[in-house]
Design a protein around this motif. Structure first.
Motif, PDB file in Angstrom:
ATOM      1  N   LEU A 130       0.815  -1.205   0.000  1.00 62.11           N
ATOM      2  CA  LEU A 130       0.000   0.000   0.000  1.00 62.11           C
ATOM      3  C   LEU A 130       0.852   1.260   0.000  1.00 62.11           C
ATOM      4  N   ALA A 131       0.241   2.356  -0.396  1.00 59.93           N
ATOM      5  CA  ALA A 131       0.909   3.661  -0.361  1.00 59.93           C
ATOM      6  C   ALA A 131       0.126   4.597   0.538  1.00 59.93           C
ATOM      7  N   CYS A 132       0.871   5.397   1.322  1.00 63.97           N
ATOM      8  CA  CYS A 132       0.272   6.395   2.204  1.00 63.97           C
ATOM      9  C   CYS A 132       0.894   7.756   1.929  1.00 63.97           C
ATOM     10  N   LYS A 133       0.109   8.807   2.091  1.00 65.40           N
ATOM     11  CA  LYS A 133       0.585  10.146   1.753  1.00 65.40           C
ATOM     12  C   LYS A 133       1.514  10.733   2.807  1.00 65.40           C
ATOM     13  N   ASP A 134       1.366  10.298   4.075  1.00 62.69           N
ATOM     14  CA  ASP A 134       2.211  10.829   5.140  1.00 62.69           C
ATOM     15  C   ASP A 134       2.312   9.808   6.264  1.00 62.69           C
ATOM     16  N   LEU A 193      18.746  -2.905  -6.779  1.00 61.17           N
ATOM     17  CA  LEU A 193      18.442  -4.333  -6.818  1.00 61.17           C
ATOM     18  C   LEU A 193      17.865  -4.721  -8.173  1.00 61.17           C
ATOM     19  N   ASP A 194      18.446  -5.715  -8.786  1.00 64.98           N
ATOM     20  CA  ASP A 194      17.998  -6.166 -10.107  1.00 64.98           C
ATOM     21  C   ASP A 194      16.629  -6.846 -10.014  1.00 64.98           C
ATOM     22  N   GLY A 195      15.805  -6.572 -10.997  1.00 64.89           N
ATOM     23  CA  GLY A 195      14.524  -7.258 -11.113  1.00 64.89           C
ATOM     24  C   GLY A 195      13.444  -6.793 -10.166  1.00 64.89           C
ATOM     25  N   VAL A 196      13.696  -5.757  -9.388  1.00 64.00           N
ATOM     26  CA  VAL A 196      12.681  -5.253  -8.454  1.00 64.00           C
ATOM     27  C   VAL A 196      11.899  -4.120  -9.103  1.00 64.00           C
ATOM     28  N   ARG A 197      10.583  -4.211  -9.037  1.00 68.58           N
ATOM     29  CA  ARG A 197       9.717  -3.174  -9.628  1.00 68.58           C
ATOM     30  C   ARG A 197       8.758  -2.641  -8.571  1.00 68.58           C
ATOM     31  N   ASN A 198       8.387  -1.404  -8.738  1.00 69.61           N
ATOM     32  CA  ASN A 198       7.414  -0.797  -7.830  1.00 69.61           C
ATOM     33  C   ASN A 198       6.021  -1.326  -8.168  1.00 69.61           C
ATOM     34  N   PRO A 199       5.344  -1.987  -7.209  1.00 73.92           N
ATOM     35  CA  PRO A 199       3.995  -2.499  -7.486  1.00 73.92           C
ATOM     36  C   PRO A 199       2.978  -1.386  -7.723  1.00 73.92           C
TER      37      PRO A 199
END
Length: 433
Positions: free
Chosen positions: A196-200, A237-243
């Motif tokens: 998940l992403a949070c703004k603060d 890090l190789d192969g890591v992507r932001n979901p």
């Protein structure tokens, strides 16, 4: 026993035989009679110098003591030797339909004796608690060679002082742990992971409160990292992507639930995520659809230390702080350091454990002077702990007063003197020197 010389007058002794306590007892009895200092060593994955010699100490390596002694499927109690690698125990228990209550990034090389001796925390403490609650018994050899058989397998034993707790977290300064009995929970079939992403940071805190209320019994992990940590992982890090690639967010949270009903658990998690999204606590999020995606989420969180090492020099601080104050230290350090270094914050939000890391191209005394003792003073001021799960070792032994009162440290020193009067066990560690 195998004797092996190490560079610079250091003697390393590897223990490996059926009766593990006998050679350890003989070695300590011999060393104690001649006032030879001893350093117990397991996987040597610690971050505070707890398992490394300082001068001419004898190293006692327990890596060959790696047998699983017994496992009871009815009680879920595992009895094993101290040199068992954590990942091997995890695999063994998985085949038996159980899990280890401890899981951490170094599981491929750390050993259970070292885990117990440092009271390692890890990723799922929010669900299963610390090793003080999961370790039912230990066998430990004292400095004079005496063997304390406290290898109980009872969950309830109220007969006098529970001495095993002295050795859990003592970092080998009171005795060498040779065997451990651990209570392991059954493996549950339903595991769900959300990224998940949070703004603060305030939203992260509120999300944790809501997760504890609404996910309750199935919440097994609640991890967080800031955008600086995410940037490092993506770049190093190789192969890591932001979901969540639509945009960079200020904070990221990984939530794991573990239960016994896949349909019920997933519905419960989805309802929680929907209400959190509607309440503005979550800016974006994704629920893992399979084991590969779940592993990729964990790779981001567990990959932060590796990415930091690849980025250059890193100053690491493992702190326990009130959750509401935790990220204030990161903000304060950014103001304090300015352009001298990057300040990264991540860790186990579910149990108030902040990993504060300062990343720079190279080590610089100017940077260190800005960090210490400021970080320790800040932690003391907010009644935190300067070591949440890594221990004190050599690096933080002289800083113990930031977390413990003089009277408490004196009692610790008295216990050390009682059990190790010649001071041969892991000298210069844990207690101020």
């Amino acid at each position: 026993m195998l004797f092996k010389m190490r560079i610079g007058l250091k003697l390393q002794i590897r223990i490996g035989c059926t009766n593990t306590k006998a050679p350890v007892s003989q070695i300590l009895k011999y060393c104690n009679s001649r006032c030879l200092a001893v350093v117990p060593q397991g996987g040597n994955t610690g971050l505070v110098g707890g398992s490394v010699p300082v001068f001419d100490e004898v190293i006692v390596s327990v890596g060959s003591m790696n047998n699983i002694i017994s496992f009871n499927k009815v009680s879920g109690i595992l009895v094993c030797e101290a040199g068992c690698i954590l990942e091997n125990l995890i695999s063994f228990l998985d085949n038996q339909g159980f899990i280890m209550p401890l899981d951490l990034g170094a599981k491929g090389s750390c050993q259970i004796g070292g885990n117990v001796s440092t009271n390692a925390g890890g990723l799922r403490l929010v669900r299963y608690g610390s090793l003080h609650g999961n370790v039912l018994g230990v066998e430990a050899v004292l400095a004079n060679g005496d063997v304390l058989d406290m290898l109980g397998t009872l969950r309830k034993d109220n007969t006098g002082y529970d001495l095993k707790h002295l050795f859990i977290g003592s970092e080998g300064s009171l005795g060498i742990v040779t065997k451990v009995s651990i209570l392991t929970p059954p493996k549950l079939s339903s595991v769900n992971i959300a990224f998940l992403a949070c703004k603060d940071y305030s939203s992260c805190q509120k999300l944790l409160m809501e997760a504890k209320r609404k996910l309750g019994e199935i919440l097994s992990a609640f991890e967080f990292l800031d955008n600086q940590a995410m940037n490092l992982v993506l770049h190093h890090l190789d192969g890591v992507r932001n979901p969540l690639p639509a945009s960079m967010h200020s904070f990221y949270v990984l939530i794991e639930t573990t239960g016994s009903d896949e349909s019920y658990d997933r519905e419960k998690l989805e309802a929680f995520l929907l209400s959190s999204m509607e309440g503005g606590l979550i800016s974006d999020g994704v629920l893992a659809q399979d084991i590969n995606q779940a592993s990729s989420f964990w790779r981001i969180r567990e990959g932060v230390p590796e990415a930091l090492m690849k980025a250059g020099a890193v100053y690491k601080y493992d702190l326990s702080l009130p959750v509401e104050k935790m990220y204030n230290l990161v903000d304060d350090m950014r103001v304090r350091l300015g352009n001298l270094a990057k300040v990264v914050g991540f860790g186990h939000l579910g149990d108030g454990n902040l990993h504060l890391n300062i990343s720079a191209p190279q080590y610089d005394d100017t940077i260190l002077e800005q960090i210490e003792p400021y970080v320790y003073e800040w932690t003391f001021k907010h009644r935190g702990s300067i070591s949440a799960e890594h221990g004190l070792g050599l690096m933080k032994a002289n800083k113990i007063h930031y977390s413990k009162s003089p009277e408490t440290v004196q009692i610790m020193a008295s216990i050390k003197k009682l059990l190790d009067p010649n001071g041969i066990l892991n000298p210069y560690k844990v207690l101020p020197h």
